[in-house]
Design a protein around this motif. Structure first.
Motif, mmCIF file in Angstrom:
data_model
loop_
_atom_site.group_PDB
_atom_site.id
_atom_site.type_symbol
_atom_site.label_atom_id
_atom_site.label_comp_id
_atom_site.label_asym_id
_atom_site.label_seq_id
_atom_site.Cartn_x
_atom_site.Cartn_y
_atom_site.Cartn_z
ATOM 1 N N LEU A 17 50.316 62.992 53.940
ATOM 2 C CA LEU A 17 51.517 62.935 54.762
ATOM 3 C C LEU A 17 52.264 61.640 54.508
ATOM 4 N N PHE A 18 51.507 60.553 54.395
ATOM 5 C CA PHE A 18 52.103 59.242 54.160
ATOM 6 C C PHE A 18 52.850 59.222 52.836
ATOM 7 N N ILE A 19 52.220 59.783 51.800
ATOM 8 C CA ILE A 19 52.843 59.794 50.479
ATOM 9 C C ILE A 19 54.123 60.615 50.476
ATOM 10 N N VAL A 20 54.103 61.791 51.136
ATOM 11 C CA VAL A 20 55.274 62.679 51.162
ATOM 12 C C VAL A 20 56.444 62.017 51.865
ATOM 13 N N VAL A 21 56.164 61.377 53.020
ATOM 14 C CA VAL A 21 57.235 60.855 53.838
ATOM 15 C C VAL A 21 57.737 59.500 53.350
ATOM 16 N N PHE A 22 56.801 58.654 52.906
ATOM 17 C CA PHE A 22 57.145 57.257 52.665
ATOM 18 C C PHE A 22 57.040 56.939 51.185
ATOM 19 N N TYR A 23 57.850 57.590 50.376
ATOM 20 C CA TYR A 23 57.806 57.358 48.952
ATOM 21 C C TYR A 23 58.306 55.952 48.640
ATOM 22 N N ASN A 24 57.837 55.387 47.540
ATOM 23 C CA ASN A 24 58.146 54.009 47.178
ATOM 24 C C ASN A 24 59.546 53.914 46.587
ATOM 25 N N CYS A 25 60.476 53.346 47.343
ATOM 26 C CA CYS A 25 61.872 53.277 46.915
ATOM 27 C C CYS A 25 62.078 52.312 45.747
ATOM 28 N N LYS A 26 61.130 51.401 45.519
ATOM 29 C CA LYS A 26 61.300 50.396 44.479
ATOM 30 C C LYS A 26 61.023 50.947 43.087
ATOM 31 N N SER A 27 60.221 51.999 42.980
ATOM 32 C CA SER A 27 59.925 52.543 41.671
ATOM 33 C C SER A 27 61.147 53.284 41.146
ATOM 34 N N THR A 28 61.240 53.427 39.842
ATOM 35 C CA THR A 28 62.418 54.029 39.236
ATOM 36 C C THR A 28 62.139 55.468 38.837
ATOM 37 N N TYR A 29 63.210 56.257 38.789
ATOM 38 C CA TYR A 29 63.100 57.653 38.403
ATOM 39 C C TYR A 29 63.200 57.790 36.901
ATOM 40 N N LYS A 30 62.386 58.687 36.347
ATOM 41 C CA LYS A 30 62.605 59.110 34.981
ATOM 42 C C LYS A 30 63.700 60.159 35.033
ATOM 43 N N THR A 31 64.659 60.074 34.139
ATOM 44 C CA THR A 31 65.797 60.977 34.233
ATOM 45 C C THR A 31 66.288 61.364 32.843
ATOM 46 N N GLN A 32 67.230 62.256 32.817
ATOM 47 C CA GLN A 32 67.867 62.699 31.584
ATOM 48 C C GLN A 32 69.299 63.083 31.917
ATOM 49 N N ALA A 33 70.113 63.234 30.917
ATOM 50 C CA ALA A 33 71.485 63.660 31.150
ATOM 51 C C ALA A 33 71.497 65.070 31.721
ATOM 52 N N PHE A 34 72.487 65.339 32.577
ATOM 53 C CA PHE A 34 72.628 66.698 33.116
ATOM 54 C C PHE A 34 73.313 67.538 32.043
ATOM 55 N N LEU A 35 72.573 68.474 31.471
ATOM 56 C CA LEU A 35 73.073 69.294 30.378
ATOM 57 C C LEU A 35 73.077 70.758 30.775
ATOM 58 N N THR A 36 74.135 71.445 30.404
ATOM 59 C CA THR A 36 74.276 72.861 30.739
ATOM 60 C C THR A 36 73.108 73.688 30.227
ATOM 61 N N GLU A 37 72.616 73.334 29.031
ATOM 62 C CA GLU A 37 71.533 74.134 28.445
ATOM 63 C C GLU A 37 70.210 73.994 29.203
ATOM 64 N N ASN A 38 70.119 72.993 30.070
ATOM 65 C CA ASN A 38 68.895 72.792 30.836
ATOM 66 C C ASN A 38 68.951 73.426 32.232
ATOM 67 N N ILE A 39 70.070 74.048 32.566
ATOM 68 C CA ILE A 39 70.215 74.648 33.900
ATOM 69 C C ILE A 39 69.294 75.863 34.026
ATOM 70 N N PRO A 40 68.499 75.936 35.083
ATOM 71 C CA PRO A 40 67.624 77.105 35.282
ATOM 72 C C PRO A 40 68.455 78.365 35.499
ATOM 73 N N PRO A 41 67.872 79.531 35.245
ATOM 74 C CA PRO A 41 68.607 80.804 35.400
ATOM 75 C C PRO A 41 69.146 80.987 36.814
ATOM 76 N N LYS A 42 70.315 81.599 36.902
ATOM 77 C CA LYS A 42 70.967 81.831 38.189
ATOM 78 C C LYS A 42 70.245 82.921 38.977
ATOM 79 N N PRO A 43 69.953 82.688 40.253
ATOM 80 C CA PRO A 43 69.279 83.705 41.066
ATOM 81 C C PRO A 43 70.205 84.879 41.373
ATOM 82 N N ASP A 44 69.595 86.042 41.546
ATOM 83 C CA ASP A 44 70.317 87.231 41.995
ATOM 84 C C ASP A 44 69.837 87.533 43.409
#
Length: 343
Positions: A17-44
């Protein structure tokens, strides 16, 4: 040995519960550019598999909190769950609705601990959607905006299918939390605020993120427990604590008292109706609140091994389940009031 093992198990539960609620704000996110080809399939959303909850596909655990006379309920509940994709090593901007692990979290955590509060007031509808990663807020200009727009497009499409296929003119309770409130607020602006559908709005419960009165043109904050046709919102912190990085971020935002539902600034233990914990038990008279500018300050809830929660300062994850029974009874009251007024 059995007692020792039980204590270890409970400590692990609280640690999670502690980990879920109180995530460490100081650590950095791994990220990538937002690319159209990486978009998950659209739900129906014409497919039942695109919905986490429909009134005829409640899980057995959810049925525990639902009305025993589901067919007689005259209102609907449309719920949008909070951000559940939070791993800093996860570079995805949006989660596909085919992600089994995420879907299990939606159904067995978010729905069970939040949407369940409304299950005695109306028939519950919960769409899976390509939720945006938590970093979409922090990195809004670096891909976050596109991720949130994609998530909202799903929520909007689901709501449109709900209106066309399922609603049949029934009154609606709108519910969101955190990212769910981000999207639900947009639904309220686009479909309800000064629009014909506003006549069907019983109430909107939109806690977990900053909401200001200027966000809506016609919709009003509800400041009495039986008021209908408006919205309520709040953000919960441990008493005398503020957001870590920006103390003033919530100032001026809507701050509903989620126990009294009126303009009272404080409550007593006796007024608190119940906190739903992950063990499925409801603890009444567990906390008091104090309303400050933009925040609901809560005492550390009284429940077994509350010591572990004493380390938390941000009660964001508990915005709904800390006041679960209070919300449940209030939603029922607003439904009954709306129905009595319309008859």
């Amino acid at each position: 040995m059995k007692i020792t093992h039980k204590l270890i198990s409970l400590r692990k539960l609280y640690f999670l519960l502690f980990i879920v609620v109180f995530y460490n704000c100081k650590s950095t996110y791994k990220t990538q550019a937002f690319l159209t080809e990486n978009i998950p399939p659209k739900p129906d959303y014409n497919l039942e598999s695109s919905w986490a909850v429909l009134p005829w596909k409640y899980t057995d655990d959810f049925k525990v909190y639902a009305s025993n006379q589901l067919d007689t309920l005259k209102a609907d509940v449309f719920y949008v769950y909070p951000t559940l994709i939070t791993d800093k090593k996860d570079t995805r901007w949006n989660a596909p609705i085919t992600d089994v692990e995420q879907n299990e979290t939606v159904v067995n955590k978010a729905v069970l601990m939040q949407a369940s509060a409304f299950a005695s007031s109306g028939k519950v509808y919960v769409p899976f959607y390509r939720q945006a990663h938590l970093r979409s807020y922090k990195l809004y200009k670096e891909g976050g905006k596109e991720a949130q727009e994609l998530a909202y497009s799903d929520v909007k499409n689901a709501f449109e299918v709900y209106l066309k296929k399922y609603n049949k003119g029934r009154p609606i309770i709108m519910v969101g939390h955190s990212q769910g409130t981000t999207h639900t607020s947009r639904l309220l602006k686009e479909f309800f605020d000064g629009k014909p559908l506003q006549k069907q709005l019983i109430a909107a419960y939109i806690p977990g993120i900053r909401v200001k009165t200027k966000d809506f043109s016609v919709l009003k904050v509800m400041n009495s427990p039986n008021q209908t046709g408006g919205y309520v919102s709040w953000n919960t912190y441990k008493r005398n604590n503020y957001p870590k990085k920006d103390k003033d971020w919530y100032k001026g935002c809507v701050t509903t008292n989620p126990i009294t539902w009126n303009d009272s600034n404080t409550t007593t233990l006796n007024q608190h109706k119940g906190f739903l914990y992950t063990n499925g038990k409801i603890y009444s008279k567990a906390l008091t609140v104090e309303i400050t500018d933009g925040l609901v300050w809560s005492t550390n809830p009284k429940f077994p091994l509350r010591f572990f929660m004493s380390f938390l300062k941000n009660y964001h994850a508990g915005d709904i389940n800390l006041f679960w029974q209070d919300i449940r009874e209030n939603a029922e009251l607003r439904v009954n009031t709306w129905l009595a007024t319309e008859q």
